[in-house]
Design a protein around this motif. Structure first.
Motif, PDB file in Angstrom:
ATOM      1  N   ARG A 239      -1.390  -0.750  -1.401  1.00  0.00           N
ATOM      2  CA  ARG A 239      -1.149   0.567  -1.992  1.00  0.00           C
ATOM      3  C   ARG A 239      -2.273   1.006  -2.932  1.00  0.00           C
ATOM      4  O   ARG A 239      -2.611   2.205  -2.978  1.00  0.00           O
ATOM      5  N   GLU A 240      -2.854   0.073  -3.657  1.00  0.00           N
ATOM      6  CA  GLU A 240      -3.827   0.450  -4.684  1.00  0.00           C
ATOM      7  C   GLU A 240      -5.275   0.426  -4.206  1.00  0.00           C
ATOM      8  O   GLU A 240      -6.131   1.093  -4.804  1.00  0.00           O
ATOM      9  N   VAL A 241      -5.560  -0.321  -3.140  1.00  0.00           N
ATOM     10  CA  VAL A 241      -6.948  -0.438  -2.670  1.00  0.00           C
ATOM     11  C   VAL A 241      -7.092   0.069  -1.227  1.00  0.00           C
ATOM     12  O   VAL A 241      -7.936   0.916  -0.936  1.00  0.00           O
TER      13      VAL A 241
ATOM     14  N   LEU B 106      -6.945  -8.850  -8.200  1.00  0.00           N
ATOM     15  CA  LEU B 106      -6.032  -7.740  -8.489  1.00  0.00           C
ATOM     16  C   LEU B 106      -4.731  -8.249  -9.098  1.00  0.00           C
ATOM     17  O   LEU B 106      -4.088  -7.558  -9.890  1.00  0.00           O
ATOM     18  N   HIS B 107      -4.362  -9.482  -8.741  1.00  0.00           N
ATOM     19  CA  HIS B 107      -3.123 -10.075  -9.252  1.00  0.00           C
ATOM     20  C   HIS B 107      -3.382 -11.010 -10.441  1.00  0.00           C
ATOM     21  O   HIS B 107      -2.447 -11.663 -10.916  1.00  0.00           O
ATOM     22  N   GLY B 108      -4.637 -11.078 -10.896  1.00  0.00           N
ATOM     23  CA  GLY B 108      -4.954 -11.960 -12.017  1.00  0.00           C
ATOM     24  C   GLY B 108      -5.128 -13.410 -11.635  1.00  0.00           C
ATOM     25  O   GLY B 108      -5.050 -14.297 -12.488  1.00  0.00           O
ATOM     26  N   TRP B 109      -5.394 -13.669 -10.347  1.00  0.00           N
ATOM     27  CA  TRP B 109      -5.551 -15.037  -9.858  1.00  0.00           C
ATOM     28  C   TRP B 109      -6.990 -15.329  -9.409  1.00  0.00           C
ATOM     29  O   TRP B 109      -7.223 -16.161  -8.537  1.00  0.00           O
ATOM     30  N   GLY B 110      -7.945 -14.631  -9.993  1.00  0.00           N
ATOM     31  CA  GLY B 110      -9.328 -14.786  -9.550  1.00  0.00           C
ATOM     32  C   GLY B 110      -9.840 -16.211  -9.631  1.00  0.00           C
ATOM     33  O   GLY B 110     -10.617 -16.655  -8.782  1.00  0.00           O
ATOM     34  N   GLY B 111      -9.408 -16.963 -10.635  1.00  0.00           N
ATOM     35  CA  GLY B 111      -9.870 -18.338 -10.792  1.00  0.00           C
ATOM     36  C   GLY B 111      -9.432 -19.239  -9.664  1.00  0.00           C
ATOM     37  O   GLY B 111     -10.088 -20.259  -9.377  1.00  0.00           O
ATOM     38  N   LEU B 112      -8.348 -18.882  -9.003  1.00  0.00           N
ATOM     39  CA  LEU B 112      -7.845 -19.691  -7.891  1.00  0.00           C
ATOM     40  C   LEU B 112      -8.840 -19.721  -6.744  1.00  0.00           C
ATOM     41  O   LEU B 112      -8.951 -20.740  -6.039  1.00  0.00           O
ATOM     42  N   GLN B 113      -9.568 -18.637  -6.563  1.00  0.00           N
ATOM     43  CA  GLN B 113     -10.524 -18.583  -5.450  1.00  0.00           C
ATOM     44  C   GLN B 113     -11.593 -19.662  -5.598  1.00  0.00           C
ATOM     45  O   GLN B 113     -11.937 -20.339  -4.621  1.00  0.00           O
TER      46      GLN B 113
ATOM     47  N   ARG C  42       8.911  -3.096   1.294  1.00  0.00           N
ATOM     48  CA  ARG C  42       7.515  -3.224   0.851  1.00  0.00           C
ATOM     49  C   ARG C  42       6.601  -2.218   1.541  1.00  0.00           C
ATOM     50  O   ARG C  42       5.733  -1.622   0.907  1.00  0.00           O
ATOM     51  N   TYR C  43       6.784  -2.063   2.850  1.00  0.00           N
ATOM     52  CA  TYR C  43       5.752  -1.368   3.626  1.00  0.00           C
ATOM     53  C   TYR C  43       6.250  -0.206   4.488  1.00  0.00           C
ATOM     54  O   TYR C  43       5.440   0.467   5.134  1.00  0.00           O
ATOM     55  N   GLY C  44       7.546   0.027   4.514  1.00  0.00           N
ATOM     56  CA  GLY C  44       8.090   0.977   5.473  1.00  0.00           C
ATOM     57  C   GLY C  44       7.520   2.377   5.408  1.00  0.00           C
ATOM     58  O   GLY C  44       7.465   3.076   6.425  1.00  0.00           O
ATOM     59  N   ASP C  45       7.075   2.806   4.238  1.00  0.00           N
ATOM     60  CA  ASP C  45       6.558   4.169   4.099  1.00  0.00           C
ATOM     61  C   ASP C  45       5.063   4.276   4.328  1.00  0.00           C
ATOM     62  O   ASP C  45       4.513   5.382   4.311  1.00  0.00           O
ATOM     63  N   VAL C  46       4.384   3.130   4.550  1.00  0.00           N
ATOM     64  CA  VAL C  46       2.921   3.194   4.661  1.00  0.00           C
ATOM     65  C   VAL C  46       2.346   2.552   5.911  1.00  0.00           C
ATOM     66  O   VAL C  46       1.159   2.715   6.207  1.00  0.00           O
ATOM     67  N   ILE C  47       3.130   1.802   6.673  1.00  0.00           N
ATOM     68  CA  ILE C  47       2.601   1.206   7.897  1.00  0.00           C
ATOM     69  C   ILE C  47       3.394   1.704   9.098  1.00  0.00           C
ATOM     70  O   ILE C  47       4.554   2.112   8.975  1.00  0.00           O
ATOM     71  N   GLN C  48       2.748   1.696  10.252  1.00  0.00           N
ATOM     72  CA  GLN C  48       3.376   2.186  11.482  1.00  0.00           C
ATOM     73  C   GLN C  48       3.719   1.064  12.457  1.00  0.00           C
ATOM     74  O   GLN C  48       4.504   1.239  13.366  1.00  0.00           O
TER      75      GLN C  48
END
Length: 339
Positions: free
Chosen positions: A194-196, A258-265, A308-314
């Motif tokens: 939704r945000e990116v 985006l979720h604050g988990w950058g260090g996990l990568q 989660r996705y019904g309004d944005v995916i087909q």
């Protein structure tokens, strides 16, 4: 919502698998380019089905030229009578250079030109217009009648739809500009979508002077479910491993950040270089698992995916149909298809 399955890559089993997927009510079936060619199974699937949409999710664009891929896609579209969707992806630099021995540079710009070149080739075959595509990465200026397919082969449906997979905003924007649909990477969350993703697609459509109308988005497909505790545990373990594998890739770091988990990568990437594939999965805790995947009994899957996705995916695709209880899984599909 369209619901898609897959048919595997074993050529000895594809015909039967495709018929089963069609009979089960799936809208389409997709193949992935992993250890085998993604196109050959679709030819067999087209021969043994009548309504099932067929597609690649994904074929590696940069392992080929626009001309070779234009030929393959044209032929599959003609043979399937308009049921083929060409799903493309870029792969990552080490694979393109070291596995395929092909050039890598400016992936988003190169992909944009690749698709435009392929469309120019199709246009020449359909209209007879002189082929004169000149870009930074690709140049196609020669086409004689001997190498031109009969335009009547695609009568009634035209060239296939082109889908593009991506994660980063640049590649996603390219999809919006020059493609007919977007394949969300499994390593996508609702927040990231939704945000990116959606804003980037909208920017691409605006560049092309188009709206999102008619543009198809295939949503994320991590689902952890089963009809027994054992099935659930196995699905969860496998999904943790898959999330960890994708999370180790630097190109996908933005999703974690985006979720604050950058260090996990960095942790996952370091473990991947040590070959600690099993240990990587243990770093994917329940919060991360539930963020990337829909987890629950079969009856819980459709409502949560729709929320989660019904309004944005087909359309949505699953890595594999859950066949241990066809009746319960059929109800999931029906609920999604009516969403």
């Amino acid at each position: 919502m369209k619901v898609d399955g897959n048919i595997g890559l074993d050529l000895n089993k594809v015909a039967e698998s495709a018929q089963e997927v069609e009979a089960a009510g799936y809208t389409g079936a997709w193949t992935a380019e992993t250890a085998h060619d993604p196109f050959l199974p679709l030819l067999l699937a087209a021969e043994h089905t009548t309504t099932l949409e067929l597609g690649t999710s994904i074929a590696v664009a940069f392992a080929r030229s626009p001309m070779t891929l234009a030929n393959t896609a044209w032929d599959l579209q003609a043979y399937s009578k308009g049921r083929f969707n060409l799903g493309l992806g870029s792969q990552i630099k080490p694979h393109i250079e070291k596995r395929f021995s092909m050039e890598w540079s400016k992936p988003a710009a190169r992909m944009r030109e690749f698709v435009l070149a392929m469309r120019a080739i199709w246009n020449t075959w359909e209209t007879g217009e002189k082929l004169d595509f000149r870009g930074e990465f690709y140049k196609h200026t020669l086409m004689t009648p001997f190498f031109t397919p009969d335009k009547n082969e695609l009568e009634g449906f035209g060239p296939p739809k082109v889908f593009l997979a991506g994660v980063g905003p640049l590649m996603t924007e390219v999809a919006g500009e020059v493609c007919d649909g977007f394949l969300c990477h499994g390593f996508t969350t609702e927040k990231f979508l939704r945000e990116v993703t959606i804003p980037a697609l909208a920017r691409g459509r605006e560049k092309a002077g188009k709206t999102m109308e008619g543009f198809e988005i295939m949503g994320p497909s991590f689902v952890v479910t089963g009809t027994t505790d054992e099935e659930m545990e196995k699905a969860a373990a496998g999904t943790r491993q898959q999330i960890a594998f994708y999370g180790s890739t630097p190109a996908y770091k933005g999703v974690l950040e985006l979720h604050g988990w950058g260090g996990l990568q960095e942790e996952l990437n370091a473990l991947s270089k040590q070959g600690e594939w099993v240990k990587m999965g243990t770093l994917i805790d329940d919060e991360i698992l539930n963020t990337f995947a829909v987890v629950g009994e079969p009856e819980q899957i459709a409502p949560e995916l729709s929320r989660r996705y019904g309004d944005v995916i087909q359309r949505i695709s699953f890595y594999a149909p859950y066949a241990s209880d066809p009746e319960r899984w059929g109800a999931v599909m029906s609920a999604l298809q009516s969403a």
